[in-house]
Design a protein around this motif. Structure first.
Motif, PDB file in Angstrom:
ATOM      1  N   ALA A 140       1.135  -1.226   0.230  1.00 54.41           N
ATOM      2  CA  ALA A 140       0.239   0.331  -0.195  1.00 54.41           C
ATOM      3  C   ALA A 140       0.704   1.272   0.067  1.00 54.41           C
ATOM      4  O   ALA A 140       0.728   1.749  -1.298  1.00 54.41           O
ATOM      5  CB  ALA A 140      -0.790   0.180   1.510  1.00 54.41           C
ATOM      6  N   TYR A 141       2.019   0.801   0.501  1.00 56.43           N
ATOM      7  CA  TYR A 141       3.040   2.038   0.540  1.00 56.43           C
ATOM      8  C   TYR A 141       3.566   2.361  -0.851  1.00 56.43           C
ATOM      9  O   TYR A 141       3.727   3.738  -0.668  1.00 56.43           O
ATOM     10  CB  TYR A 141       4.043   1.941   1.594  1.00 56.43           C
ATOM     11  N   ALA A 142       4.140   1.699  -1.005  1.00 59.81           N
ATOM     12  CA  ALA A 142       4.266   1.740  -2.471  1.00 59.81           C
ATOM     13  C   ALA A 142       4.002   2.214  -3.428  1.00 59.81           C
ATOM     14  O   ALA A 142       4.383   3.134  -4.195  1.00 59.81           O
ATOM     15  CB  ALA A 142       5.196   0.563  -2.783  1.00 59.81           C
ATOM     16  N   MET A 143       2.523   1.204  -3.329  1.00 57.91           N
ATOM     17  CA  MET A 143       1.209   1.849  -4.606  1.00 57.91           C
ATOM     18  C   MET A 143       1.132   3.550  -4.362  1.00 57.91           C
ATOM     19  O   MET A 143       0.859   4.380  -5.084  1.00 57.91           O
ATOM     20  CB  MET A 143       0.203   1.594  -4.388  1.00 57.91           C
ATOM     21  N   ILE A 144       0.576   4.031  -3.098  1.00 57.49           N
ATOM     22  CA  ILE A 144       0.731   5.231  -2.440  1.00 57.49           C
ATOM     23  C   ILE A 144       1.771   6.089  -3.289  1.00 57.49           C
ATOM     24  O   ILE A 144       1.212   7.427  -4.248  1.00 57.49           O
ATOM     25  CB  ILE A 144       0.388   5.178  -1.341  1.00 57.49           C
ATOM     26  N   GLU A 145       3.231   5.954  -3.163  1.00 61.20           N
ATOM     27  CA  GLU A 145       4.001   6.497  -3.749  1.00 61.20           C
ATOM     28  C   GLU A 145       4.106   6.733  -4.843  1.00 61.20           C
ATOM     29  O   GLU A 145       4.307   7.684  -5.566  1.00 61.20           O
ATOM     30  CB  GLU A 145       5.225   6.373  -2.776  1.00 61.20           C
ATOM     31  N   GLY A 146       4.456   5.528  -5.770  1.00 61.47           N
ATOM     32  CA  GLY A 146       4.103   5.400  -7.366  1.00 61.47           C
ATOM     33  C   GLY A 146       3.437   6.291  -7.045  1.00 61.47           C
ATOM     34  O   GLY A 146       3.066   6.361  -8.718  1.00 61.47           O
ATOM     35  N   GLY A 147       2.388   6.220  -6.477  1.00 61.47           N
ATOM     36  CA  GLY A 147       0.489   7.026  -7.543  1.00 61.47           C
ATOM     37  C   GLY A 147       0.701   8.621  -6.981  1.00 61.47           C
ATOM     38  O   GLY A 147       0.379   8.892  -8.408  1.00 61.47           O
ATOM     39  N   ILE A 148       1.964   8.985  -6.044  1.00 60.43           N
ATOM     40  CA  ILE A 148       1.775  10.573  -6.430  1.00 60.43           C
ATOM     41  C   ILE A 148       2.699  10.568  -7.053  1.00 60.43           C
ATOM     42  O   ILE A 148       2.851  11.760  -7.911  1.00 60.43           O
ATOM     43  CB  ILE A 148       2.378  10.415  -4.637  1.00 60.43           C
ATOM     44  N   LEU A 149       3.500  10.158  -7.933  1.00 60.34           N
ATOM     45  CA  LEU A 149       4.656  10.671  -8.317  1.00 60.34           C
ATOM     46  C   LEU A 149       3.743  11.079  -9.836  1.00 60.34           C
ATOM     47  O   LEU A 149       4.438  11.208 -10.393  1.00 60.34           O
ATOM     48  CB  LEU A 149       6.205   8.714  -8.982  1.00 60.34           C
ATOM     49  N   VAL A 150       3.319   9.274 -10.388  1.00 58.64           N
ATOM     50  CA  VAL A 150       2.659   9.737 -11.586  1.00 58.64           C
ATOM     51  C   VAL A 150       1.469  10.821 -11.698  1.00 58.64           C
ATOM     52  O   VAL A 150       1.828  10.873 -13.279  1.00 58.64           O
ATOM     53  CB  VAL A 150       1.693   8.315 -11.682  1.00 58.64           C
ATOM     54  N   ALA A 151       0.681  11.117 -10.568  1.00 54.12           N
ATOM     55  CA  ALA A 151       0.212  12.074 -10.684  1.00 54.12           C
ATOM     56  C   ALA A 151       0.621  13.382 -10.717  1.00 54.12           C
ATOM     57  O   ALA A 151       0.212  14.181 -11.412  1.00 54.12           O
ATOM     58  CB  ALA A 151      -1.096  12.167  -8.857  1.00 54.12           C
ATOM     59  N   ARG A 152       1.743  13.767  -9.891  1.00 53.23           N
ATOM     60  CA  ARG A 152       2.130  14.690  -9.789  1.00 53.23           C
ATOM     61  C   ARG A 152       3.045  15.213 -11.071  1.00 53.23           C
ATOM     62  O   ARG A 152       3.360  16.282 -11.773  1.00 53.23           O
ATOM     63  CB  ARG A 152       3.650  15.157  -9.076  1.00 53.23           C
ATOM     64  N   VAL A 153       4.075  14.373 -12.127  1.00 56.85           N
ATOM     65  CA  VAL A 153       4.380  14.469 -13.048  1.00 56.85           C
ATOM     66  C   VAL A 153       2.912  14.044 -14.278  1.00 56.85           C
ATOM     67  O   VAL A 153       2.793  15.231 -15.253  1.00 56.85           O
ATOM     68  CB  VAL A 153       5.014  12.918 -13.611  1.00 56.85           C
ATOM     69  N   SER A 154       1.906  13.687 -14.435  1.00 57.54           N
ATOM     70  CA  SER A 154       1.178  14.146 -15.293  1.00 57.54           C
ATOM     71  C   SER A 154       0.353  15.394 -14.729  1.00 57.54           C
ATOM     72  O   SER A 154      -0.326  15.109 -16.256  1.00 57.54           O
ATOM     73  CB  SER A 154       0.266  12.285 -15.963  1.00 57.54           C
ATOM     74  N   LYS A 155      -0.111  15.909 -14.134  1.00 60.01           N
ATOM     75  CA  LYS A 155      -0.997  16.506 -13.552  1.00 60.01           C
ATOM     76  C   LYS A 155      -2.559  16.295 -13.880  1.00 60.01           C
ATOM     77  O   LYS A 155      -3.263  16.894 -14.308  1.00 60.01           O
ATOM     78  CB  LYS A 155      -0.994  17.035 -14.538  1.00 60.01           C
ATOM     79  N   ASP A 156      -2.849  14.261 -13.460  1.00 65.50           N
ATOM     80  CA  ASP A 156      -3.991  13.796 -13.779  1.00 65.50           C
ATOM     81  C   ASP A 156      -3.924  12.461 -12.462  1.00 65.50           C
ATOM     82  O   ASP A 156      -3.152  11.755 -11.891  1.00 65.50           O
ATOM     83  CB  ASP A 156      -3.907  13.149 -14.735  1.00 65.50           C
ATOM     84  N   ILE A 157      -5.178  12.725 -11.608  1.00 63.15           N
ATOM     85  CA  ILE A 157      -4.811  11.990 -10.960  1.00 63.15           C
ATOM     86  C   ILE A 157      -5.888  10.670 -10.637  1.00 63.15           C
ATOM     87  O   ILE A 157      -6.187  10.301 -10.028  1.00 63.15           O
ATOM     88  CB  ILE A 157      -5.801  12.859  -9.308  1.00 63.15           C
ATOM     89  N   THR A 158      -6.227  10.503 -11.884  1.00 63.41           N
ATOM     90  CA  THR A 158      -7.559   9.098 -12.898  1.00 63.41           C
ATOM     91  C   THR A 158      -6.284   7.875 -11.880  1.00 63.41           C
ATOM     92  O   THR A 158      -6.864   7.394 -11.291  1.00 63.41           O
ATOM     93  CB  THR A 158      -7.276   9.037 -13.965  1.00 63.41           C
ATOM     94  N   GLN A 159      -5.022   7.676 -12.484  1.00 61.01           N
ATOM     95  CA  GLN A 159      -4.346   6.395 -11.704  1.00 61.01           C
ATOM     96  C   GLN A 159      -4.075   6.052 -10.405  1.00 61.01           C
ATOM     97  O   GLN A 159      -4.852   5.217  -9.873  1.00 61.01           O
ATOM     98  CB  GLN A 159      -3.226   6.127 -12.505  1.00 61.01           C
ATOM     99  N   MET A 160      -4.158   7.403  -9.920  1.00 61.86           N
ATOM    100  CA  MET A 160      -3.709   7.199  -8.058  1.00 61.86           C
ATOM    101  C   MET A 160      -5.687   6.437  -7.514  1.00 61.86           C
ATOM    102  O   MET A 160      -5.588   6.396  -6.713  1.00 61.86           O
ATOM    103  CB  MET A 160      -3.862   8.859  -7.971  1.00 61.86           C
TER     104      MET A 160
END
Length: 198
Positions: A159-179
């Motif tokens: 869960a921790y790793a997925m959240i941190e990964g989701g944060i990275l993807v969202a911040r880079v893409s400027k999109d929270i869909t995957q998060m």
């Protein structure tokens, strides 16, 4: 606090978002002077150098993050509700709890090869967050809410790793869909491990 301590704290609080947004290396003394409206000489009355100030700013950012997620968890009583609450709280990295984004992600990536001191500060915070997640799930196990055979420690790590990964993807893409998708996946697994009372 005396006047000197108040000024020192003022400098830390003003520069913490700057360091978290720009990074330690990219933050110039002129940037610090601008946000504090203080002369260079005045800054160095309170801090030996930019490095010392950066350590204090990192501590402040990490503490703010920890305080905010702890306060969020305290809003709930049950383990499942607490975990869901934390997932929801962290589900929008474009509007993070701390200005500039996740300080563990920001400072951790930068300090990996550049600052053993900051790297260790981030490492300790990561351990604290992960243990906090384990503690919540352990409460649920003790309360008989979750499947007794569930490997909840492994889940907390995932869960921790997925959240941190989701944060990275969202911040880079400027999109929270995957998060949002990752949060839903984690919630589904928690639901699957929840004992349904009849």
């Amino acid at each position: 606090m005396n006047k000197a301590e108040k000024t020192r704290q003022f400098i830390i609080e003003k520069t913490a978002p700057l360091f978290n947004t720009k990074g330690v290396a990219a933050t110039a003394v002129t940037d610090i002077m601008e946000v504090t409206q203080m002369a260079k000489g005045s800054l160095y009355v309170h801090f030996q150098n930019k490095e010392e100030l950066s350590y204090c700013a990192v501590d402040w950012n990490l503490k703010q993050f920890m305080d905010k997620i702890s306060a969020e968890a305290e809003k709930y009583t049950g383990a499942k509700e607490k975990f869901f609450g934390l997932l929801d709280y962290l589900s929008d990295p474009l509007n993070p709890p701390v200005q500039g984004g996740c300080p563990m992600m920001n400072f951790g990536m930068e300090a990996d090869d550049t600052s053993p001191v900051i790297r260790e500060k981030v490492h300790q915070t990561i351990c604290t967050v992960q243990q906090g997640m384990v503690d919540i799930l352990e409460q649920g196990m003790a309360d008989g809410i979750f499947n007794p055979n569930w490997n909840y420690r492994e889940f907390a790590l995932k869960a921790y790793a997925m959240i941190e990964g989701g944060i990275l993807v969202a911040r880079v893409s400027k999109d929270i869909t995957q998060m949002k998708m990752l949060v839903d996946i984690l919630k589904r697994e928690i639901d699957e491990q929840t004992i349904v009372r009849k």
